[in-house]
Design a protein around this motif. Structure first.
Motif, PDB file in Angstrom:
ATOM      1  N   ALA A  21       0.831  -1.207   0.000  1.00  0.00           N
ATOM      2  CA  ALA A  21       0.000   0.000   0.000  1.00  0.00           C
ATOM      3  C   ALA A  21       0.864   1.255   0.000  1.00  0.00           C
ATOM      4  N   LEU A  22       0.382   2.276  -0.696  1.00  0.00           N
ATOM      5  CA  LEU A  22       1.024   3.591  -0.715  1.00  0.00           C
ATOM      6  C   LEU A  22       0.843   4.226   0.660  1.00  0.00           C
ATOM      7  N   VAL A  23       1.949   4.625   1.307  1.00  0.00           N
ATOM      8  CA  VAL A  23       1.847   5.220   2.632  1.00  0.00           C
ATOM      9  C   VAL A  23       2.438   6.620   2.733  1.00  0.00           C
ATOM     10  N   ASP A  24       3.202   7.047   1.748  1.00  0.00           N
ATOM     11  CA  ASP A  24       3.741   8.405   1.772  1.00  0.00           C
ATOM     12  C   ASP A  24       4.255   8.752   0.387  1.00  0.00           C
ATOM     13  N   GLY A  25       4.452  10.023   0.141  1.00  0.00           N
ATOM     14  CA  GLY A  25       4.954  10.422  -1.159  1.00  0.00           C
ATOM     15  C   GLY A  25       5.185  11.903  -1.262  1.00  0.00           C
ATOM     16  N   TRP A  26       5.854  12.263  -2.325  1.00  0.00           N
ATOM     17  CA  TRP A  26       6.201  13.652  -2.612  1.00  0.00           C
ATOM     18  C   TRP A  26       6.387  13.789  -4.114  1.00  0.00           C
ATOM     19  N   ALA A  27       6.060  14.955  -4.627  1.00  0.00           N
ATOM     20  CA  ALA A  27       6.307  15.261  -6.035  1.00  0.00           C
ATOM     21  C   ALA A  27       6.820  16.685  -6.131  1.00  0.00           C
ATOM     22  N   SER A  28       7.784  16.887  -7.021  1.00  0.00           N
ATOM     23  CA  SER A  28       8.346  18.219  -7.239  1.00  0.00           C
ATOM     24  C   SER A  28       7.371  19.063  -8.045  1.00  0.00           C
ATOM     25  N   CYS A  29       7.752  20.292  -8.272  1.00  0.00           N
ATOM     26  CA  CYS A  29       7.019  21.139  -9.200  1.00  0.00           C
ATOM     27  C   CYS A  29       7.279  20.611 -10.618  1.00  0.00           C
ATOM     28  N   TYR A  30       6.450  21.033 -11.560  1.00  0.00           N
ATOM     29  CA  TYR A  30       6.701  20.674 -12.955  1.00  0.00           C
ATOM     30  C   TYR A  30       7.956  21.391 -13.416  1.00  0.00           C
ATOM     31  N   SER A  31       8.826  20.687 -14.136  1.00  0.00           N
ATOM     32  CA  SER A  31      10.043  21.321 -14.626  1.00  0.00           C
ATOM     33  C   SER A  31      10.671  20.490 -15.736  1.00  0.00           C
ATOM     34  N   ALA A  32      11.208  21.173 -16.719  1.00  0.00           N
ATOM     35  CA  ALA A  32      11.959  20.486 -17.771  1.00  0.00           C
ATOM     36  C   ALA A  32      13.233  19.868 -17.196  1.00  0.00           C
ATOM     37  N   GLU A  33      13.608  20.263 -15.970  1.00  0.00           N
ATOM     38  CA  GLU A  33      14.803  19.727 -15.310  1.00  0.00           C
ATOM     39  C   GLU A  33      14.560  18.370 -14.645  1.00  0.00           C
ATOM     40  N   ALA A  34      13.327  17.900 -14.589  1.00  0.00           N
ATOM     41  CA  ALA A  34      13.006  16.649 -13.889  1.00  0.00           C
ATOM     42  C   ALA A  34      13.844  15.451 -14.350  1.00  0.00           C
ATOM     43  N   PRO A  35      14.125  15.271 -15.648  1.00  0.00           N
ATOM     44  CA  PRO A  35      14.982  14.141 -16.027  1.00  0.00           C
ATOM     45  C   PRO A  35      16.378  14.232 -15.401  1.00  0.00           C
ATOM     46  N   ARG A  36      16.925  15.447 -15.333  1.00  0.00           N
ATOM     47  CA  ARG A  36      18.246  15.619 -14.717  1.00  0.00           C
ATOM     48  C   ARG A  36      18.161  15.386 -13.211  1.00  0.00           C
ATOM     49  N   TRP A  37      17.071  15.847 -12.581  1.00  0.00           N
ATOM     50  CA  TRP A  37      16.888  15.629 -11.149  1.00  0.00           C
ATOM     51  C   TRP A  37      16.824  14.135 -10.850  1.00  0.00           C
ATOM     52  N   GLU A  38      16.101  13.394 -11.697  1.00  0.00           N
ATOM     53  CA  GLU A  38      15.985  11.954 -11.482  1.00  0.00           C
ATOM     54  C   GLU A  38      17.360  11.281 -11.574  1.00  0.00           C
ATOM     55  N   ARG A  39      18.144  11.597 -12.603  1.00  0.00           N
ATOM     56  CA  ARG A  39      19.494  11.013 -12.746  1.00  0.00           C
ATOM     57  C   ARG A  39      20.370  11.380 -11.557  1.00  0.00           C
ATOM     58  N   SER A  40      20.300  12.631 -11.127  1.00  0.00           N
ATOM     59  CA  SER A  40      21.097  13.071  -9.974  1.00  0.00           C
ATOM     60  C   SER A  40      20.699  12.316  -8.712  1.00  0.00           C
ATOM     61  N   LEU A  41      19.413  12.100  -8.523  1.00  0.00           N
ATOM     62  CA  LEU A  41      18.940  11.378  -7.341  1.00  0.00           C
ATOM     63  C   LEU A  41      19.410   9.932  -7.372  1.00  0.00           C
ATOM     64  N   ILE A  42      19.268   9.270  -8.509  1.00  0.00           N
ATOM     65  CA  ILE A  42      19.724   7.879  -8.632  1.00  0.00           C
ATOM     66  C   ILE A  42      21.217   7.788  -8.361  1.00  0.00           C
ATOM     67  N   ASN A  43      21.984   8.730  -8.914  1.00  0.00           N
ATOM     68  CA  ASN A  43      23.437   8.715  -8.709  1.00  0.00           C
ATOM     69  C   ASN A  43      23.833   9.055  -7.279  1.00  0.00           C
ATOM     70  N   ALA A  44      22.991   9.806  -6.561  1.00  0.00           N
ATOM     71  CA  ALA A  44      23.301  10.207  -5.187  1.00  0.00           C
ATOM     72  C   ALA A  44      23.011   9.107  -4.172  1.00  0.00           C
ATOM     73  N   LEU A  45      22.207   8.125  -4.564  1.00  0.00           N
ATOM     74  CA  LEU A  45      21.866   7.054  -3.616  1.00  0.00           C
ATOM     75  C   LEU A  45      23.050   6.112  -3.445  1.00  0.00           C
ATOM     76  N   PRO A  46      23.270   5.674  -2.217  1.00  0.00           N
ATOM     77  CA  PRO A  46      24.410   4.783  -1.984  1.00  0.00           C
ATOM     78  C   PRO A  46      24.246   3.454  -2.714  1.00  0.00           C
ATOM     79  N   GLU A  47      25.350   2.919  -3.186  1.00  0.00           N
ATOM     80  CA  GLU A  47      25.320   1.636  -3.897  1.00  0.00           C
ATOM     81  C   GLU A  47      24.792   0.514  -3.009  1.00  0.00           C
ATOM     82  N   ARG A  48      24.964   0.663  -1.700  1.00  0.00           N
ATOM     83  CA  ARG A  48      24.518  -0.398  -0.794  1.00  0.00           C
ATOM     84  C   ARG A  48      22.996  -0.418  -0.639  1.00  0.00           C
ATOM     85  N   SER A  49      22.321   0.582  -1.214  1.00  0.00           N
ATOM     86  CA  SER A  49      20.867   0.632  -1.139  1.00  0.00           C
ATOM     87  C   SER A  49      20.285  -0.604  -1.831  1.00  0.00           C
ATOM     88  N   PRO A  50      19.493  -1.382  -1.115  1.00  0.00           N
ATOM     89  CA  PRO A  50      18.915  -2.584  -1.738  1.00  0.00           C
ATOM     90  C   PRO A  50      17.915  -2.185  -2.809  1.00  0.00           C
TER      91      PRO A  50
END
Length: 169
Positions: free
Chosen positions: A108-137
């Motif tokens: 079940a969905l229990v929490d969430g967040w969404a940014s504002c609309y932006s043409a930068e969202a693809p870059r934000w997504e890549r940055s977030l994925i790259n910022a997560l630790p490799e040990r993240s399951p």
């Protein structure tokens, strides 16, 4: 509207929570209920709580609609809790599809967040994925099993805030 001390919104039938503490207690209650791997369908009060979560996301991020892409981070409770991150130009439709998939697997969905609309969202997504630790399951770059929603959310907000600041003069 206040609630008696010691009662979470889950104990009250998962009616909308009026504080961060009530919401956190409800998330824990939903996780405890779903952890054993109960088969679908989910009880009505959990489905109602998901509606409350949709309202929280909408209130925090603005009106749902279609437009430029948005970055999103969603938290799901279940036998194996997980955080899903990504981007979409149709935030409501995407959340509803992800929620439906989760419900089919006893989550079940229990929490969430969404940014504002932006043409930068693809870059934000890549940055977030790259910022997560490799040990993240993770199951994939976007599904993180057993991950800490608040930690991923803090990273996402930091990336969006950093990239949304006007350039220094």
């Amino acid at each position: 509207m206040s609630t008696p001390a010691g009662t979470s919104c889950f104990a009250r039938g998962l009616r909308p929570c009026h504080s961060h503490e009530e919401h956190a207690a409800a998330v824990q209650a939903v996780q405890a209920y779903l952890a054993p791997g109960r088969p679908p369908p989910l009880p009505w009060n959990i489905l109602f709580f998901e509606e409350h979560v949709l309202g929280r996301i909408g209130a925090a991020s603005g009106r749902f609609g279609k437009g430029q892409p948005r970055l999103y981070v969603l938290s799901f409770a279940g036998p194996v809790p997980y955080v899903k991150l990504g981007r979409t130009a149709d935030i409501f439709g995407r959340i509803m599809r992800l929620r439906h998939e989760a419900n089919m697997h006893g989550a079940a969905l229990v929490d969430g967040w969404a940014s504002c609309y932006s043409a930068e969202a693809p870059r934000w997504e890549r940055s977030l994925i790259n910022a997560l630790p490799e040990r993240s399951p993770r199951h994939s770059k976007e599904y993180h099993h057993g991950a800490d929603f608040q930690q991923i959310l803090a990273l996402a907000k930091k990336i969006v805030e950093r990239d949304s600041r006007p350039p220094a003069s």
